[in-house]
Design an enzyme around this catalytic site. Structure first.
Site, PDB file in Angstrom:
ATOM      1  N   PHE A   1       0.848  -1.183   0.000  1.00 14.88           N
ATOM      2  CA  PHE A   1       0.000   0.000   0.000  1.00 14.88           C
ATOM      3  C   PHE A   1       0.891   1.243   0.000  1.00 14.88           C
ATOM      4  O   PHE A   1       1.892   1.283   0.726  1.00 14.88           O
ATOM      5  CB  PHE A   1      -0.908  -0.008   1.227  1.00 14.88           C
ATOM      6  CG  PHE A   1      -1.880   1.135   1.283  1.00 14.88           C
ATOM      7  CD1 PHE A   1      -3.050   1.097   0.540  1.00 14.88           C
ATOM      8  CD2 PHE A   1      -1.620   2.250   2.068  1.00 14.88           C
ATOM      9  CE1 PHE A   1      -3.955   2.148   0.583  1.00 14.88           C
ATOM     10  CE2 PHE A   1      -2.514   3.298   2.127  1.00 14.88           C
ATOM     11  CZ  PHE A   1      -3.676   3.259   1.364  1.00 14.88           C
TER      12      PHE A   1
ATOM     13  N   HIS B   1       1.759  -7.039   5.704  1.00 12.04           N
ATOM     14  CA  HIS B   1       0.810  -7.171   4.598  1.00 12.04           C
ATOM     15  C   HIS B   1       1.519  -7.421   3.266  1.00 12.04           C
ATOM     16  O   HIS B   1       0.917  -7.268   2.200  1.00 12.04           O
ATOM     17  CB  HIS B   1      -0.051  -5.906   4.506  1.00 12.04           C
ATOM     18  CG  HIS B   1      -0.833  -5.628   5.749  1.00 12.04           C
ATOM     19  ND1 HIS B   1      -2.122  -6.086   5.938  1.00 12.04           N
ATOM     20  CD2 HIS B   1      -0.493  -4.966   6.876  1.00 12.04           C
ATOM     21  CE1 HIS B   1      -2.544  -5.694   7.136  1.00 12.04           C
ATOM     22  NE2 HIS B   1      -1.572  -5.033   7.724  1.00 12.04           N
TER      23      HIS B   1
ATOM     24  N   HIS C   1      -1.190 -12.738   2.505  1.00 10.77           N
ATOM     25  CA  HIS C   1      -1.189 -12.478   3.946  1.00 10.77           C
ATOM     26  C   HIS C   1      -2.582 -12.611   4.532  1.00 10.77           C
ATOM     27  O   HIS C   1      -3.591 -12.538   3.837  1.00 10.77           O
ATOM     28  CB  HIS C   1      -0.625 -11.079   4.242  1.00 10.77           C
ATOM     29  CG  HIS C   1      -1.439  -9.968   3.667  1.00 10.77           C
ATOM     30  ND1 HIS C   1      -1.243  -9.497   2.383  1.00 10.77           N
ATOM     31  CD2 HIS C   1      -2.468  -9.233   4.185  1.00 10.77           C
ATOM     32  CE1 HIS C   1      -2.099  -8.527   2.138  1.00 10.77           C
ATOM     33  NE2 HIS C   1      -2.861  -8.340   3.218  1.00 10.77           N
TER      34      HIS C   1
ATOM     35  N   ASP D   1      -5.038 -10.867   7.275  1.00 11.89           N
ATOM     36  CA  ASP D   1      -5.311  -9.713   8.140  1.00 11.89           C
ATOM     37  C   ASP D   1      -5.887 -10.204   9.470  1.00 11.89           C
ATOM     38  O   ASP D   1      -6.655 -11.168   9.509  1.00 11.89           O
ATOM     39  CB  ASP D   1      -6.347  -8.789   7.499  1.00 11.89           C
ATOM     40  CG  ASP D   1      -5.773  -7.926   6.399  1.00 11.89           C
ATOM     41  OD1 ASP D   1      -4.536  -7.891   6.239  1.00 11.89           O
ATOM     42  OD2 ASP D   1      -6.571  -7.270   5.695  1.00 11.89           O
TER      43      ASP D   1
ATOM     44  N   HIS E   1      -6.123  -5.006  12.599  1.00 16.36           N
ATOM     45  CA  HIS E   1      -5.821  -4.163  11.442  1.00 16.36           C
ATOM     46  C   HIS E   1      -6.923  -3.148  11.170  1.00 16.36           C
ATOM     47  O   HIS E   1      -6.650  -2.042  10.716  1.00 16.36           O
ATOM     48  CB  HIS E   1      -5.598  -5.068  10.219  1.00 16.36           C
ATOM     49  CG  HIS E   1      -5.347  -4.345   8.944  1.00 16.36           C
ATOM     50  ND1 HIS E   1      -4.407  -3.340   8.825  1.00 16.36           N
ATOM     51  CD2 HIS E   1      -5.906  -4.489   7.695  1.00 16.36           C
ATOM     52  CE1 HIS E   1      -4.403  -2.899   7.579  1.00 16.36           C
ATOM     53  NE2 HIS E   1      -5.300  -3.568   6.885  1.00 16.36           N
TER      54      HIS E   1
ATOM     55  N   HIS F   1     -13.909  -4.954   5.057  1.00 19.79           N
ATOM     56  CA  HIS F   1     -13.210  -5.373   6.269  1.00 19.79           C
ATOM     57  C   HIS F   1     -14.125  -5.300   7.490  1.00 19.79           C
ATOM     58  O   HIS F   1     -14.091  -6.187   8.364  1.00 19.79           O
ATOM     59  CB  HIS F   1     -11.975  -4.495   6.506  1.00 19.79           C
ATOM     60  CG  HIS F   1     -10.792  -4.852   5.672  1.00 19.79           C
ATOM     61  ND1 HIS F   1     -10.566  -4.307   4.433  1.00 19.79           N
ATOM     62  CD2 HIS F   1      -9.761  -5.716   5.899  1.00 19.79           C
ATOM     63  CE1 HIS F   1      -9.442  -4.799   3.928  1.00 19.79           C
ATOM     64  NE2 HIS F   1      -8.936  -5.658   4.800  1.00 19.79           N
TER      65      HIS F   1
ATOM     66  N   GLU G   1      -5.499 -12.121   1.566  1.00 18.75           N
ATOM     67  CA  GLU G   1      -5.400 -11.182   0.450  1.00 18.75           C
ATOM     68  C   GLU G   1      -4.112 -11.438  -0.326  1.00 18.75           C
ATOM     69  O   GLU G   1      -3.181 -12.059   0.177  1.00 18.75           O
ATOM     70  CB  GLU G   1      -5.435  -9.739   0.961  1.00 18.75           C
ATOM     71  CG  GLU G   1      -6.752  -9.374   1.637  1.00 18.75           C
ATOM     72  CD  GLU G   1      -6.743  -8.037   2.334  1.00 18.75           C
ATOM     73  OE1 GLU G   1      -7.799  -7.384   2.388  1.00 18.75           O
ATOM     74  OE2 GLU G   1      -5.659  -7.633   2.854  1.00 18.75           O
TER      75      GLU G   1
END
Length: 206
Positions: free
Chosen positions: A18, A48, A52, A54, A58, A158, A170
């Site tokens: 990200f 991440h 991965h 979450d 998170h 989420h 993800e």
């Protein structure tokens, strides 16, 4: 011998994260020499990075860390559902064709060639998450960087996962995986205070 599909992307300095998150880096810490019998690297990365899991931490204040999660959702029978060219969000009608006798884990393939780029990708509609929850699904995985759009500030997908107590994977790579049922193995590390964990995700024939 059962066939194995490795559904994890490579992890190295080119791994997309990200924007603003910690990029992968690696340096030599110990080198083999007359005074040292081993080679050891130090690595820095966002949890991440790559494929991965979450953790609720998170996206929910006070949520569980990844090391505290029950491992059962991350191993066992799963179904790969193809939702190719479904647009910006995978909606309930995109998955409706593959919901009979659904196992507790669902992996959603959104494209012919998975990309870990944050520039553009298909995310998951909260309504699809809610539908899967009614069918006793415990884990949802996707072949994109996130279940939410890259510009989302509310993280509705989420939040739906958190409200329904579902686990998520993800950044999977499902390019070569036919639609159908498999065994999933994608265990997160026991990182006691972390909000996510890289996984080495694989599928095996049942």
């Amino acid at each position: 011998m059962k066939k194995i599909w490795d559904i994890s992307p490579p992890v190295d300095a080119q791994s997309a994260v990200f924007p603003g998150d910690t990029s992968y880096s690696q340096r030599l810490h110990f080198a083999i020499s007359p005074s040292c019998p081993v080679q050891v690297h130090a690595i820095t990365l966002s949890p991440h990075t790559g494929a991965h899991a979450d953790a609720p931490m998170h996206y929910a204040p006070g949520g569980e860390a990844v090391g505290a999660l029950d491992l059962h959702p991350f191993i066992g029978p799963c179904r790969v559902i193809h939702c190719l060219d479904s647009g910006p969000l995978v909606q309930p009608h995109h998955i409706a064709h593959a919901l009979d006798h659904l196992p507790p884990r669902v992996l959603i393939r959104t494209s012919q060639n998975a990309s870990q780029s944050w520039a553009s990708f298909t995310a998951l509609a909260p309504a699809s998450i809610a539908l899967l929850a009614t069918l006793n699904v415990a884990l949802i995985g996707i072949d994109t960087p996130s279940v939410d759009p890259s510009d989302s500030q509310t993280l509705q997908a989420h939040q739906a996962l958190h409200r329904l107590k579902l686990r998520v994977l993800e950044n999977l790579v499902l390019d070569d995986v036919p639609e159908g049922d498999y065994e999933l193995i994608a265990l997160p590390l026991k990182l006691i205070h972390a909000d996510a964990s890289p996984v080495r995700a694989i599928l095996r024939t049942l």
